[in-house]
Design an enzyme around this catalytic site. Structure first.
Site, PDB file in Angstrom:
ATOM      1  N   HIS A  60     -13.017   3.123   0.049  1.00  0.00           N
ATOM      2  CA  HIS A  60     -12.982   2.102   1.115  1.00  0.00           C
ATOM      3  C   HIS A  60     -13.623   0.796   0.647  1.00  0.00           C
ATOM      4  CE1 HIS A  60     -13.265   5.586   4.275  1.00  0.00           C
ATOM      5  NE2 HIS A  60     -11.996   5.241   4.116  1.00  0.00           N
TER       6      HIS A  60
ATOM      7  N   ARG B 222      -2.531  -2.175  -3.479  1.00  0.00           N
ATOM      8  CA  ARG B 222      -3.716  -1.347  -3.267  1.00  0.00           C
ATOM      9  C   ARG B 222      -3.621  -0.145  -4.198  1.00  0.00           C
ATOM     10  NH1 ARG B 222      -5.003   3.232   0.981  1.00  0.00           N
ATOM     11  NH2 ARG B 222      -7.193   3.469   0.472  1.00  0.00           N
TER      12      ARG B 222
ATOM     13  N   ASN C 107       0.878  -1.175   0.000  1.00  0.00           N
ATOM     14  CA  ASN C 107       0.000   0.000   0.000  1.00  0.00           C
ATOM     15  C   ASN C 107       0.915   1.225   0.000  1.00  0.00           C
ATOM     16  OD1 ASN C 107      -1.778   2.061   0.491  1.00  0.00           O
ATOM     17  ND2 ASN C 107      -2.727   1.119   2.285  1.00  0.00           N
TER      18      ASN C 107
END
Ligand code: AMP
Length: 401
Positions: A180, A91, A7
């Site tokens: 999200h 991500r 990430n």
């Protein structure tokens, strides 16, 4: 299969190594201050103390190189060599309308992500840098992109179209995307498992309440609406973000306060939310401590936050014509039982009955509704890294996600 989850932010990078046979976390870590003085990697092999290594890291490639070295380090590492790694899951914040699920990263996918940079100028460029660095250092390892926006791509047009001239959607891609998504997907799946129900037959409202916060309506396994919009600024009141406001306020404040281009954006993103109302902090622990001492603005900030969550819960019950489960997750949702209490208070007529005793729990999976509550209320710590690793394995094996 062992999976590295990356990430990558602009000056920091989080990672995890997971053994997906048994879904076991092997190591995790954080690189901070990439491209600045004092760059540092903090690596933590599961069950051991943190290993902190201050080493210059000018670029994301150098940061990834340090991560890979840490993973195979003879003392602190968890792999003998990099060939043990089956894949890397990345991500990526914004995939626009291009991807409705995770995908194997190819040159075409990279080009598509570049095109989305306009939509997420702060997030996508470092995400892309992280992928490129991994590709250079591990050219033979499959790379998978997992997108925050993908899970919300099932929303129908009536949820994602804004009532502004339609050509802004067709020309500039202005629509609700939602964020999200990996977290909402994970907790919805987990809720169905915990309740021994089929996700495809359930109506779930997932409340991801952290520093950034969003609510999603998940009907029969698909997201049909979510509170964040074109950017992660819309929707709930957040730590420092305003959430929904009358758009006319922006021009009005700019004029009254003589703000330069970009300053209004900065105020709405960084100086608003519960910080803006309370004047105390963006952290709910600080605000609650002040509220207890009688600080009225701190008390008001908490009430406004809860009001907005309740507002969306009510709206999504209407949109889905009912709800079977409400899930709380992320920093506030997982830990702040006082806030869960205020949010769920006096919703008995909607079938939502919180068990105030069971609710006094932090950070652990638990059903916190009363036994006679028609709607289950569940606390589920989110695990975006695990979800990314799961998707990565599925994609590498050519299976659906
Ligand atoms: P996240 O963005 O999910 O990491 O959530 C971070 C936020 O969770 C912090 O800013 C706090 O406001 C909140 N938080 C974390 N722990 C607690 C706690 N024990 N009580 C209340 N709020 C908490």
């Amino acid at each position: 299969m062992k999976v590295l989850v990356i990430n990558c932010g602009s000056s920091s990078l989080k990672y995890q190594v997971l053994n997906m046979e048994g879904e076991i976390l092997m190591a995790k870590g954080l690189v901070e201050r990439i491209g600045m003085d004092g760059s540092v990697i903090t690596h933590e092999k599961e069950g051991e103390d943190k290993w902190v290594n201050e080493v210059p890291m000018e670029t994301h490639k150098e940061a990834i190189k340090q991560v890979l070295d840490a993973i195979v380090d003879p003392d602190h590492g968890v792999l003998k060599d990099m060939s043990e790694l089956g894949a890397v899951g990345h991500r990526v914040v914004h995939a626009g309308e291009k991807f409705a699920s995770s995908v194997m990263i190819t040159p075409e996918v990279m080009a598509a992500l570049e095109e989305c940079t306009d939509l997420a100028p702060l997030h996508n460029p470092p995400n892309i840098l992280g992928i490129e660095a991994c590709q250079e250092l591990m050219p033979d390892t499959p790379m998978v992109g997992v997108f925050d926006t993908a899970f919300h791509q099932t929303m129908p047009p009536e949820s994602f179209i804004y009532a502004i001239p339609y050509e802004y959607y067709t020309k500039h891609g202005i629509r609700r995307y939602g964020f999200h998504g990996t977290s909402h997907k994970y907790v919805a799946q987990r809720a169905a498992e915990l309740l021994n129900n089929n996700l495809d037959e359930m109506k779930i409202i997932t409340c991801h309440l952290g520093n950034g916060a969003s609510v999603s309506a998940i009907k029969y396994g698909k997201c049909i609406d979510t509170s964040m919009g074109f950017t992660p600024l819309e929707g709930l009141v957040m730590g420092t973000r305003s959430g929904d406001i009358d758009p006319a306020i922006v021009t009005y404040i700019r004029q009254k306060e003589n703000l330069e281009q970009g300053q209004a954006n900065e105020i709405l993103n960084k100086k608003s939310g519960v910080l803006g109302i309370s004047g105390v902090s963006s952290d709910f622990r600080d605000i609650e401590a002040e509220a207890e001492k009688g600080n009225e603005r701190a008390q008001l900030a908490l009430k406004v936050f809860a009001h907005k969550v309740r507002f969306y819960i009510g709206a999504y019950i209407a949109e889905m014509n009912g709800v079977d489960a409400i899930v709380f997750t992320a920093g506030v949702g997982e830990n702040d039982y006082g806030m869960r209490d205020i949010i769920c208070n006096n919703l008995g007529n909607l079938g939502i009955k919180l068990d105030v005793v069971k609710n006094r729990v932090r950070g652990q999976e638990m059903i916190i509704s009363r036994d006679d509550s028609p709607v289950s209320i569940i606390l589920i710590p989110t695990n975006e890294e695990l979800m990314i690793a799961r998707d990565t394995v599925q994609i590498v094996k050519g299976l659906p996600v």
